[in-house]
Design a protein around this motif. Structure first.
Motif, PDB file in Angstrom:
ATOM      1  N   TYR A 115      31.666  37.011  27.805  1.00  0.00           N
ATOM      2  CA  TYR A 115      31.121  35.811  27.170  1.00  0.00           C
ATOM      3  C   TYR A 115      31.451  34.566  27.977  1.00  0.00           C
ATOM      4  CZ  TYR A 115      29.762  32.717  23.373  1.00  0.00           C
ATOM      5  OH  TYR A 115      29.130  31.757  22.605  1.00  0.00           O
ATOM      6  N   ARG A 116      32.652  34.559  28.559  1.00  0.00           N
ATOM      7  CA  ARG A 116      33.089  33.394  29.336  1.00  0.00           C
ATOM      8  C   ARG A 116      32.695  33.501  30.810  1.00  0.00           C
ATOM      9  NH1 ARG A 116      36.014  29.745  27.499  1.00  0.00           N
ATOM     10  NH2 ARG A 116      37.016  29.311  29.502  1.00  0.00           N
ATOM     11  N   ASN A 117      31.917  34.524  31.142  1.00  0.00           N
ATOM     12  CA  ASN A 117      31.448  34.715  32.515  1.00  0.00           C
ATOM     13  C   ASN A 117      32.595  34.828  33.510  1.00  0.00           C
ATOM     14  OD1 ASN A 117      28.634  34.613  31.905  1.00  0.00           O
ATOM     15  ND2 ASN A 117      28.810  32.381  31.701  1.00  0.00           N
ATOM     16  N   ILE A 118      33.679  35.482  33.086  1.00  0.00           N
ATOM     17  CA  ILE A 118      34.790  35.758  33.997  1.00  0.00           C
ATOM     18  C   ILE A 118      34.585  37.173  34.555  1.00  0.00           C
ATOM     19  CG2 ILE A 118      37.283  36.061  34.226  1.00  0.00           C
ATOM     20  CD1 ILE A 118      37.627  34.091  31.912  1.00  0.00           C
ATOM     21  N   PRO A 119      34.306  37.309  35.844  1.00  0.00           N
ATOM     22  CA  PRO A 119      34.026  38.640  36.397  1.00  0.00           C
ATOM     23  C   PRO A 119      35.269  39.521  36.400  1.00  0.00           C
ATOM     24  CG  PRO A 119      34.102  37.002  38.151  1.00  0.00           C
ATOM     25  CD  PRO A 119      34.199  36.252  36.860  1.00  0.00           C
ATOM     26  N   TYR A 120      35.066  40.812  36.161  1.00  0.00           N
ATOM     27  CA  TYR A 120      36.171  41.765  36.219  1.00  0.00           C
ATOM     28  C   TYR A 120      35.634  43.119  36.649  1.00  0.00           C
ATOM     29  CZ  TYR A 120      34.539  43.429  31.626  1.00  0.00           C
ATOM     30  OH  TYR A 120      33.787  43.922  30.591  1.00  0.00           O
ATOM     31  N   LEU A 121      36.528  43.925  37.174  1.00  0.00           N
ATOM     32  CA  LEU A 121      36.191  45.312  37.504  1.00  0.00           C
ATOM     33  C   LEU A 121      37.391  46.183  37.186  1.00  0.00           C
ATOM     34  CD1 LEU A 121      37.823  46.000  40.328  1.00  0.00           C
ATOM     35  CD2 LEU A 121      35.917  44.828  41.381  1.00  0.00           C
TER      36      LEU A 121
ATOM     37  N   GLN B  16      39.626  47.312  48.517  1.00  0.00           N
ATOM     38  CA  GLN B  16      38.185  47.317  48.248  1.00  0.00           C
ATOM     39  C   GLN B  16      37.874  46.696  46.889  1.00  0.00           C
ATOM     40  OE1 GLN B  16      35.568  48.131  50.054  1.00  0.00           O
ATOM     41  NE2 GLN B  16      36.702  48.774  51.867  1.00  0.00           N
ATOM     42  N   ALA B  17      38.726  46.956  45.898  1.00  0.00           N
ATOM     43  CA  ALA B  17      38.531  46.348  44.582  1.00  0.00           C
ATOM     44  C   ALA B  17      38.618  44.829  44.684  1.00  0.00           C
ATOM     45  CB  ALA B  17      39.556  46.880  43.592  1.00  0.00           C
ATOM     46  N   ALA B  18      39.601  44.335  45.438  1.00  0.00           N
ATOM     47  CA  ALA B  18      39.765  42.890  45.604  1.00  0.00           C
ATOM     48  C   ALA B  18      38.561  42.283  46.327  1.00  0.00           C
ATOM     49  CB  ALA B  18      41.052  42.599  46.372  1.00  0.00           C
TER      50      ALA B  18
ATOM     51  N   GLY C 239      47.706  46.641  48.449  1.00  0.00           N
ATOM     52  CA  GLY C 239      46.393  46.571  49.089  1.00  0.00           C
ATOM     53  C   GLY C 239      45.553  45.448  48.521  1.00  0.00           C
ATOM     54  N   ALA C 240      45.556  45.309  47.196  1.00  0.00           N
ATOM     55  CA  ALA C 240      44.789  44.241  46.554  1.00  0.00           C
ATOM     56  C   ALA C 240      45.376  42.871  46.881  1.00  0.00           C
ATOM     57  CB  ALA C 240      44.758  44.456  45.043  1.00  0.00           C
ATOM     58  N   GLU C 241      46.705  42.762  46.807  1.00  0.00           N
ATOM     59  CA  GLU C 241      47.363  41.483  47.078  1.00  0.00           C
ATOM     60  C   GLU C 241      47.058  40.984  48.487  1.00  0.00           C
ATOM     61  OE1 GLU C 241      51.432  40.437  44.982  1.00  0.00           O
ATOM     62  OE2 GLU C 241      51.552  42.384  45.970  1.00  0.00           O
ATOM     63  N   ALA C 242      47.156  41.880  49.468  1.00  0.00           N
ATOM     64  CA  ALA C 242      46.933  41.479  50.857  1.00  0.00           C
ATOM     65  C   ALA C 242      45.522  40.938  51.055  1.00  0.00           C
ATOM     66  CB  ALA C 242      47.188  42.665  51.792  1.00  0.00           C
TER      67      ALA C 242
ATOM     68  N   SER D  66      40.059  33.261  37.567  1.00  0.00           N
ATOM     69  CA  SER D  66      38.761  33.394  38.241  1.00  0.00           C
ATOM     70  C   SER D  66      38.189  34.796  38.124  1.00  0.00           C
ATOM     71  CB  SER D  66      38.904  33.033  39.725  1.00  0.00           C
ATOM     72  OG  SER D  66      39.303  31.697  39.873  1.00  0.00           O
ATOM     73  N   GLY D  67      39.039  35.795  37.920  1.00  0.00           N
ATOM     74  CA  GLY D  67      38.565  37.170  37.813  1.00  0.00           C
ATOM     75  C   GLY D  67      39.723  38.113  37.536  1.00  0.00           C
ATOM     76  N   LEU D  68      39.390  39.359  37.204  1.00  0.00           N
ATOM     77  CA  LEU D  68      40.406  40.335  36.817  1.00  0.00           C
ATOM     78  C   LEU D  68      40.123  41.701  37.444  1.00  0.00           C
ATOM     79  CD1 LEU D  68      41.211  40.027  32.983  1.00  0.00           C
ATOM     80  CD2 LEU D  68      42.868  40.218  34.823  1.00  0.00           C
ATOM     81  N   ILE D  69      41.202  42.335  37.939  1.00  0.00           N
ATOM     82  CA  ILE D  69      41.183  43.746  38.331  1.00  0.00           C
ATOM     83  C   ILE D  69      42.026  44.485  37.300  1.00  0.00           C
ATOM     84  CG2 ILE D  69      41.895  45.426  40.076  1.00  0.00           C
ATOM     85  CD1 ILE D  69      41.555  43.190  42.172  1.00  0.00           C
TER      86      ILE D  69
END
Length: 365
Positions: free
Chosen positions: A165-171, A331-333, A104-107, A141-144
């Motif tokens: 600190y590096r302003n890399i968004p993650y959830l 939705q996470a993606a 789901g995330a990959e798509a 660019s970001g992390l799930i």
């Protein structure tokens, strides 16, 4: 810098410089030491240092300014000429419901031109650290992230602080470490545990055993809902009716406990229903029921959790609680991409409500 003769010098230097960046020793916009300074500090040739800088430039960590020197890049200012990379770290990738979440995330990511990078922790905190190191060595660019054994604390906090600190968004998905304030896309596990027990109590069951894996917060919350249903519906819950176990014990402890309950000499001491942490365990306990010479649902009702493919793969189709799986991943993606494309955007997360899916494994007493 640690010695490692089997690793090329430029790669060892690359890891050392990335450590400076992840720890905050060097911040976006800071000027790097000169090639001569680094070569002298680590006893390397300028050519080796130049090769390292070149690799870090290609990956977006550094950039050169003509006549001034080399500087640390701001991750939010990297160009979109190459597909941006989104890391996905889950406890498992190929087992149980996790392939559906990942797909789901990959798509969703590929549809918008992002490149997913997958890693699995195998539900081990040291492997989680390795996965975080791997991801942070990329132009990310970001992390799930699905936290590993979320009920047992977060020994890798420094890596999450480095992401901040590096302003890399993650959830996070499925759960979130208690001390972190990142968005979380998850299921209302407590409501699911409540609905499972409530369903059985409404069918007349009064001796219900619950089996919950307690090293992740999903299991903790499912147990909490299970207990709350007993309390609110005024059904006593005996201390011997709750079985809690860890990941290492999941193949034997709940099965052995269920078998012991089912082999009680007096029928009135035997539970009439099981609520299971997930469908995987519910299928395992079907075998315990058979070994005890009993049957589902005639003698024992069973409720699973997650509505996985396993729920309909056995001769007895399982009553279970729904899990959004692919939708959760998608939705996470979508949420993470919005955070990347609008720096500073604040997301509150998302909680899905589980639905009870009644099949053949439960019946009235």
């Amino acid at each position: 810098m640690k010695d490692g003769k089997s690793i090329p010098k430029y790669l060892r230097l690359k890891q050392e410089i990335l450590t400076w960046l992840h720890s905050g020793k060097l911040k976006p916009g800071d000027q790097m030491p000169t090639e001569n300074e680094i070569a002298e500090r680590y006893g390397m040739s300028r050519q080796t240092v130049r090769q390292t800088f070149s690799v870090l430039e290609q990956e977006g960590w550094l950039h050169r300014v003509q006549g001034k020197g080399t500087f640390v890049s701001n991750p939010n200012e990297r160009t979109r000429q190459e597909p941006q990379t989104i890391g996905i770290i889950t406890t498992y990738i190929s087992d149980y419901i996790f392939p559906h979440i990942v797909r789901g995330a990959e798509a969703a990511l590929r549809e918008r031109g992002y490149r997913p990078l997958l890693s699995s922790t195998d539900n081990d905190k040291e492997r989680e650290q390795e996965s975080l190191k791997l991801m942070m060595s990329q132009p990310l660019s970001g992390l799930i992230i699905e936290p590993t054994r979320s009920a047992e604390g977060n020994p890798n906090l420094s890596y999450y602080l480095s992401l901040d600190y590096r302003n890399i968004p993650y959830l996070m998905i499925n759960e979130r470490y208690a001390e972190l304030d990142c968005p979380c896309v998850k299921l209302n596990d407590e409501a699911g545990g409540y609905k499972a027990a409530e369903h059985l109590i409404r069918l007349g069951h009064r001796r219900i055993a619950g089996f919950f894996k307690m090293d992740d917060l999903q299991g903790v919350h499912r147990l909490k809902g299970f207990m709350r249903a007993h309390r609110e519906l005024q059904v006593p819950l005996g201390p011997d009716r709750v079985v809690h176990y860890t990941t290492e014990e999941k193949k034997s402890a709940p099965f052995d406990a269920a078998l012991a309950m089912l082999k009680a000499e007096r029928a009135e001491e035997r539970p009439t229903a099981f609520v299971c942490y997930n469908d995987e365990l519910a299928v395992r306990l079907l075998e315990a029921v058979r070994m005890a010479g009993l049957s589902v649902p005639q003698d024992i009702s069973i409720v699973g959790f997650d509505d996985s493919p396993l729920a309909v793969a056995t001769e007895v189709k399982l009553t279970t609680l729904s899990h959004p799986k692919s939708e959760l991943g998608a939705q996470a993606a979508q949420m993470l991409m919005a955070m990347i494309e609008e720096p500073g955007r604040r997301e509150e997360g998302l909680v899905f409500e589980p639905e009870l899916i009644v099949r053949e494994s439960t019946r009235k007493v």
